[in-house]
Enzyme design. Sequence first.
Site, PDB file in Angstrom:
ATOM      1  N   HIS A 142       0.838  -1.205   0.000  1.00  0.00           N
ATOM      2  CA  HIS A 142       0.000   0.000   0.000  1.00  0.00           C
ATOM      3  C   HIS A 142       0.872   1.254   0.000  1.00  0.00           C
ATOM      4  O   HIS A 142       0.628   2.198  -0.762  1.00  0.00           O
ATOM      5  CB  HIS A 142      -0.926  -0.018   1.215  1.00  0.00           C
ATOM      6  CG  HIS A 142      -1.948   1.068   1.220  1.00  0.00           C
ATOM      7  ND1 HIS A 142      -3.244   0.880   1.643  1.00  0.00           N
ATOM      8  CD2 HIS A 142      -1.889   2.376   0.853  1.00  0.00           C
ATOM      9  CE1 HIS A 142      -3.920   2.011   1.543  1.00  0.00           C
ATOM     10  NE2 HIS A 142      -3.104   2.937   1.072  1.00  0.00           N
ATOM     11  N   GLU A 143       1.891   1.278   0.857  1.00  0.00           N
ATOM     12  CA  GLU A 143       2.759   2.459   0.931  1.00  0.00           C
ATOM     13  C   GLU A 143       3.522   2.682  -0.372  1.00  0.00           C
ATOM     14  O   GLU A 143       3.730   3.820  -0.790  1.00  0.00           O
ATOM     15  CB  GLU A 143       3.733   2.319   2.101  1.00  0.00           C
ATOM     16  CG  GLU A 143       3.078   2.292   3.470  1.00  0.00           C
ATOM     17  CD  GLU A 143       2.137   3.452   3.703  1.00  0.00           C
ATOM     18  OE1 GLU A 143       2.481   4.586   3.311  1.00  0.00           O
ATOM     19  OE2 GLU A 143       1.059   3.240   4.281  1.00  0.00           O
ATOM     20  N   GLU A 174      -7.212   5.958  -1.343  1.00  0.00           N
ATOM     21  CA  GLU A 174      -6.850   4.978  -0.305  1.00  0.00           C
ATOM     22  C   GLU A 174      -7.533   3.644  -0.538  1.00  0.00           C
ATOM     23  O   GLU A 174      -6.973   2.590  -0.212  1.00  0.00           O
ATOM     24  CB  GLU A 174      -7.185   5.527   1.080  1.00  0.00           C
ATOM     25  CG  GLU A 174      -6.379   6.752   1.483  1.00  0.00           C
ATOM     26  CD  GLU A 174      -4.876   6.520   1.438  1.00  0.00           C
ATOM     27  OE1 GLU A 174      -4.436   5.361   1.511  1.00  0.00           O
ATOM     28  OE2 GLU A 174      -4.141   7.515   1.316  1.00  0.00           O
ATOM     29  N   ASP A 178      -5.645   0.114  -0.763  1.00  0.00           N
ATOM     30  CA  ASP A 178      -6.014  -1.091  -0.011  1.00  0.00           C
ATOM     31  C   ASP A 178      -6.146  -2.296  -0.941  1.00  0.00           C
ATOM     32  O   ASP A 178      -5.597  -3.374  -0.676  1.00  0.00           O
ATOM     33  CB  ASP A 178      -7.328  -0.869   0.738  1.00  0.00           C
ATOM     34  CG  ASP A 178      -7.164  -0.022   1.986  1.00  0.00           C
ATOM     35  OD1 ASP A 178      -6.029   0.098   2.483  1.00  0.00           O
ATOM     36  OD2 ASP A 178      -8.171   0.532   2.469  1.00  0.00           O
TER      37      ASP A 178
END
Length: 520
Positions: free
Chosen positions: A369-370, A422, A426
């Site tokens: 995710h990052e 976001e 995810d």
Amino acid sequence: MLLLLCSLSCVQIDQPDFGILLQKEQEQKLYAQILREQLTYLNRLGILLGGDPQKVQQHASWFISFTSRLFQFLRPLEQQQAQDKLFHVVTIKDLQKMAPAIDWLSCLQATFMPMSLSPTQTLVVHDLDYLRNMSQLVEEELLTSRDMIQSYMILGLVDTLSPALDSKFRKARRELRQKLWELKERPPLPASPRWMKCVESTGDFFEPTLAAMFVREVFGPSIQSAAMELFAEIKDAVIIRLKKLSWISEETLKEALNKLTKLQVEMGAPKQAWNPELAKEEYSDIQLGPTFLQSFLSCVRSLQIRKVQHFLHPFSYHRWTGSPWGVNAYYSVPDHVVVFPAGLLQPPFFHPGYPRAVNFGAVGSIMAHELLRIFYQLLLPGGCPGCDTHVLQEALLCLENHYTALSLSNMAPLNGSHTLLENSGDIGGLAIAFQAYSKKIAEHSGEMTLPNQDLNPYQLFFQSYAQVMCRELNSQDPQGSYSPPNLRVHGPLSNTPDFAKHFHCPRGTLLNPSAHCKLW
């Protein structure tokens, strides 16, 4: 008022925050109860300071009245935006003429010491009308109620310092918070043990030293090596994923891969936390004792000076925005570095002895995710001009509709466009972590499982992801860029065909819809 350094050449002055005291949008009865509790608390502070009960009552009532009058000067953000008066650029000299009740140069110089200020210093003022009206009110009251204003400032200061004062002051503050909490019909606030307060204060003022102690204790070479190995596998999976995107152009792909090559990764704690000499330099001006209050004030003053000095002399390296014992990973756009604190690389999220399914499902999905945050810009309008925008927009619209439908089935309406980036992180993070995990067990047989759980390795992977994301939604959680916790579980799982396959979910059900979105 909130004072901030906003650049090398200006100081920002924001509106004051009067807190729960003056939230008049609540019903009148509740508002009156809140005022009574606040008045009782102020009376209690005055008595603890040794004041005469009759005078304390008078001064506490005046405190409430004066604060209410100040509150009337605040204008809603929407009104300021409509009038194009959100920010005003003035000098300290200009502000002194507009709001003369305050000695602005002296106050700002004391706040931002050792920064050198002059009357020509630029200020960015959030609500200039508030400062004008505040100044006029203060000047009027100084003519007739100077002693009341002194009490106002003393009570406000004591309230701010109550965590560092005698236990009676701390108890008064704690009981006020508890009563205000109960008035809003929330569950009782859990009492924080004394050790937790000590650790929090130590962390606030002596973070580099505490960070070094923490990572030495919990982040040894074996854990660091295993975490870096996991990150390398996730990064490789991201590269494979990028190369297979149907909407990305060849030039954009080349730039994306170049970004990944140049990315820095920091794990455990900041590099400077391992340097004891740096800590000695930072804390050399702190005077501990003879009382806790004196130690607290010295630490606050030292911390403020260090913040200003760091602002005036930027670091040549990335300055962490979180603590090493925290659990929030993040990507810094300006420094192009991704950070994974030692607190995240601990059980129950991660351990070298865990089954690989647990580590990949929990921390692996977070790492992916990052990494995807690096490419969020591509998903914004005009952010990927050379890409197939038709395919990209279709995928984004699919994702938005997917979450909107899920939120309706969960009785929690959600605007999927507000959390789109976001949500994509995810879903993409889970898919990439699963891809990396599948490759890992294909190359290394003999995967472990957990005892007393009838789960195969793939099921364990998805359960590990869900347990990281799943929690109770707190009423105090900000309504930001993330979906509620239940959707952070259901959204990615329901868009992952492999989840439905390994858990045998019937087609057309909540977690196995008839169509899936393919973005990353």
